[in-house]
Design a protein around this motif. Structure first.
Motif, PDB file in Angstrom:
ATOM      1  N   GLN A  42      55.496  73.744  68.914  1.00  0.00           N
ATOM      2  CA  GLN A  42      55.917  74.844  68.057  1.00  0.00           C
ATOM      3  C   GLN A  42      55.585  75.727  68.392  1.00  0.00           C
ATOM      4  O   GLN A  42      56.871  76.915  69.732  1.00  0.00           O
ATOM      5  CB  GLN A  42      55.002  75.285  66.782  1.00  0.00           C
ATOM      6  CG  GLN A  42      55.883  73.903  65.660  1.00  0.00           C
ATOM      7  CD  GLN A  42      54.939  74.200  63.867  1.00  0.00           C
ATOM      8  OE1 GLN A  42      53.901  74.315  64.678  1.00  0.00           O
ATOM      9  NE2 GLN A  42      55.503  73.219  63.447  1.00  0.00           N
ATOM     10  N   LEU A  91      58.345  76.925  71.503  1.00  0.00           N
ATOM     11  CA  LEU A  91      59.366  77.092  71.258  1.00  0.00           C
ATOM     12  C   LEU A  91      59.476  78.605  71.005  1.00  0.00           C
ATOM     13  O   LEU A  91      60.255  79.581  71.352  1.00  0.00           O
ATOM     14  CB  LEU A  91      60.247  76.341  70.804  1.00  0.00           C
ATOM     15  CG  LEU A  91      60.415  74.621  70.664  1.00  0.00           C
ATOM     16  CD1 LEU A  91      60.748  74.262  69.253  1.00  0.00           C
ATOM     17  CD2 LEU A  91      60.820  74.657  71.497  1.00  0.00           C
ATOM     18  N   LEU A  93      61.994  75.062  79.348  1.00  0.00           N
ATOM     19  CA  LEU A  93      61.942  74.125  78.687  1.00  0.00           C
ATOM     20  C   LEU A  93      61.896  72.496  78.856  1.00  0.00           C
ATOM     21  O   LEU A  93      60.763  72.220  78.565  1.00  0.00           O
ATOM     22  CB  LEU A  93      63.291  73.785  77.308  1.00  0.00           C
ATOM     23  CG  LEU A  93      62.572  72.322  76.182  1.00  0.00           C
ATOM     24  CD1 LEU A  93      61.117  72.969  75.314  1.00  0.00           C
ATOM     25  CD2 LEU A  93      63.571  72.972  74.714  1.00  0.00           C
ATOM     26  N   GLU A 109      70.394  70.297  71.147  1.00  0.00           N
ATOM     27  CA  GLU A 109      69.394  70.027  72.020  1.00  0.00           C
ATOM     28  C   GLU A 109      70.416  68.458  72.358  1.00  0.00           C
ATOM     29  O   GLU A 109      69.630  67.310  73.301  1.00  0.00           O
ATOM     30  CB  GLU A 109      68.861  69.180  70.824  1.00  0.00           C
ATOM     31  CG  GLU A 109      69.849  67.583  69.704  1.00  0.00           C
ATOM     32  CD  GLU A 109      71.159  68.322  69.056  1.00  0.00           C
ATOM     33  OE1 GLU A 109      71.460  67.645  67.890  1.00  0.00           O
ATOM     34  OE2 GLU A 109      70.290  69.570  68.910  1.00  0.00           O
ATOM     35  N   CYS A 152      57.702  69.785  64.179  1.00  0.00           N
ATOM     36  CA  CYS A 152      56.815  69.528  64.768  1.00  0.00           C
ATOM     37  C   CYS A 152      55.475  69.496  65.749  1.00  0.00           C
ATOM     38  O   CYS A 152      54.857  70.318  64.613  1.00  0.00           O
ATOM     39  CB  CYS A 152      57.499  70.567  66.169  1.00  0.00           C
ATOM     40  SG  CYS A 152      59.403  69.837  66.483  1.00  0.00           S
ATOM     41  N   VAL A 176      65.769  78.842  73.741  1.00  0.00           N
ATOM     42  CA  VAL A 176      64.511  78.786  74.294  1.00  0.00           C
ATOM     43  C   VAL A 176      65.590  78.253  75.771  1.00  0.00           C
ATOM     44  O   VAL A 176      66.226  77.053  75.355  1.00  0.00           O
ATOM     45  CB  VAL A 176      63.951  77.701  73.396  1.00  0.00           C
ATOM     46  CG1 VAL A 176      63.022  76.770  74.778  1.00  0.00           C
ATOM     47  CG2 VAL A 176      63.502  77.506  72.303  1.00  0.00           C
ATOM     48  N   TYR A 211      61.476  72.145  62.693  1.00  0.00           N
ATOM     49  CA  TYR A 211      60.104  72.731  63.314  1.00  0.00           C
ATOM     50  C   TYR A 211      59.110  72.861  62.970  1.00  0.00           C
ATOM     51  O   TYR A 211      58.292  72.600  63.690  1.00  0.00           O
ATOM     52  CB  TYR A 211      60.605  73.664  63.178  1.00  0.00           C
ATOM     53  CG  TYR A 211      60.178  74.824  63.743  1.00  0.00           C
ATOM     54  CD1 TYR A 211      59.700  75.427  65.345  1.00  0.00           C
ATOM     55  CD2 TYR A 211      58.829  75.313  62.943  1.00  0.00           C
ATOM     56  CE1 TYR A 211      59.123  76.399  65.866  1.00  0.00           C
ATOM     57  CE2 TYR A 211      57.736  76.294  63.630  1.00  0.00           C
ATOM     58  CZ  TYR A 211      58.028  77.220  64.738  1.00  0.00           C
ATOM     59  OH  TYR A 211      57.606  77.533  65.940  1.00  0.00           O
ATOM     60  N   TRP A 240      68.411  74.339  63.764  1.00  0.00           N
ATOM     61  CA  TRP A 240      68.433  74.451  65.279  1.00  0.00           C
ATOM     62  C   TRP A 240      69.940  73.556  65.753  1.00  0.00           C
ATOM     63  O   TRP A 240      70.352  72.795  64.931  1.00  0.00           O
ATOM     64  CB  TRP A 240      67.584  73.763  66.051  1.00  0.00           C
ATOM     65  CG  TRP A 240      66.550  73.840  65.591  1.00  0.00           C
ATOM     66  CD1 TRP A 240      66.032  74.294  64.430  1.00  0.00           C
ATOM     67  CD2 TRP A 240      65.021  74.878  66.890  1.00  0.00           C
ATOM     68  NE1 TRP A 240      64.845  75.219  64.789  1.00  0.00           N
ATOM     69  CE2 TRP A 240      64.061  75.432  65.913  1.00  0.00           C
ATOM     70  CE3 TRP A 240      65.852  75.283  68.270  1.00  0.00           C
ATOM     71  CZ2 TRP A 240      63.365  76.128  66.451  1.00  0.00           C
ATOM     72  CZ3 TRP A 240      64.417  76.029  69.279  1.00  0.00           C
ATOM     73  CH2 TRP A 240      63.792  76.691  68.163  1.00  0.00           C
ATOM     74  N   GLY A 260      61.314  80.740  74.518  1.00  0.00           N
ATOM     75  CA  GLY A 260      62.305  81.545  73.152  1.00  0.00           C
ATOM     76  C   GLY A 260      62.358  82.912  73.152  1.00  0.00           C
ATOM     77  O   GLY A 260      60.954  83.970  73.200  1.00  0.00           O
ATOM     78  N   CYS A 270      68.222  78.503  68.361  1.00  0.00           N
ATOM     79  CA  CYS A 270      68.164  78.581  66.535  1.00  0.00           C
ATOM     80  C   CYS A 270      68.772  79.679  65.493  1.00  0.00           C
ATOM     81  O   CYS A 270      68.185  80.735  65.978  1.00  0.00           O
ATOM     82  CB  CYS A 270      66.652  78.301  66.591  1.00  0.00           C
ATOM     83  SG  CYS A 270      65.888  78.139  64.617  1.00  0.00           S
TER      84      CYS A 270
END
Length: 246
Positions: free
Chosen positions: A29, A32, A119, A90, A24, A114, A21, A87, A36, A59
């Protein structure tokens, strides 16, 4: 599962303690955090189960999650013990396929969810950030290949030492110093390494005798981080007397 509230600023700072994170782009960031929602699970409550079609990116922000499943034979498997601020999810985000494992809360646990559809809509408008999602998946793939190699090449005591180092490092994701206290019951360590609890207990006592760790009730205190790091980086422990069997 119920919603939770936490200051966005506080959560953002905490999330940056995890390397993925933190690396990113600020735009991703922020997305998310905006998309989220925080959810609280009680001990033993499932976040999702094998075959579930929902695909949120998740997460852990408090507590822990056990990732594994119950086989047809009745035997339980445990692949990972996910703690703050790691996290997961994915793979289903990328391929749209059902969940491959059960994920269950270990104690009272809070998770940032999220939603997949939201997303994906955002990523469609900002496709450059798929690279960040790919980095997250690639890091997990590297760990998997390393674990398979360890099974083939390392004796149990060194596999155990390497796993403890990985947990202390948040599986390579911590931006700060490794944790010295690990809350990981021996039963769960045994499941993660595919051996009996008696075998893992013997291996832990062997590492304790070497001065690498100290066993406490419900926790493991890591004493020699340098030795654990050396094992993780490829030291085979060949100059040590004894050693546990595979």
């Amino acid at each position: 599962m119920k919603p939770s509230t936490t200051s966005a600023q506080t959560l953002a700072a905490a999330l940056c303690s995890e390397l993925w994170y933190a690396q990113c782009e600020p735009e991703f960031q922020a997305a998310l955090l905006t998309l989220g929602r925080l959810w609280v699970l009680s001990d033993g409550e499932r976040l999702f189960h094998r075959g579930a079609v929902e695909g949120a990116l998740c997460c852990v922000t408090a507590g822990a999650l056990r990732v594994g499943g119950l086989q047809d034979s009745g035997q339980e498997t445990l692949l990972a013990f996910i703690e703050p601020y790691q996290w997961l999810g994915e793979i289903s985000l990328i391929d749209g396929q059902p969940r491959s494992h059960d994920v269950v809360a270990d104690g009272d646990t809070t998770v940032l969810l999220v939603p997949r559809d939201e997303l994906l809509d955002w990523l469609e408008q900002h496709p450059a950030h798929w690279r960040s999602v790919a980095r997250l998946a690639s890091s997990k793939l590297r760990l998997m290949f390393s674990a398979l190699e360890d099974i083939a090449q390392l004796p149990l005591d060194l596999r155990l030492a390497k796993r403890l180092w990985l947990v202390a490092q948040g599986y390579g994701g911590r931006t700060g110093a490794p944790r010295r206290l690990i809350r990981l019951p021996q039963e769960q360590l045994a499941l993660m390494l595919g051996v009996s609890r008696q075998t893992i207990n013997k291996a832990l006592h062997g590492l304790e005798q070497r001065g690498w760790l100290h066993l406490r009730y419900g926790t493991i205190e890591l004493l020699d981080l340098e030795a654990l790091r050396a094992v993780s980086e490829g030291w085979d422990g060949s100059d040590l007397a004894g050693g546990s069997s595979r």
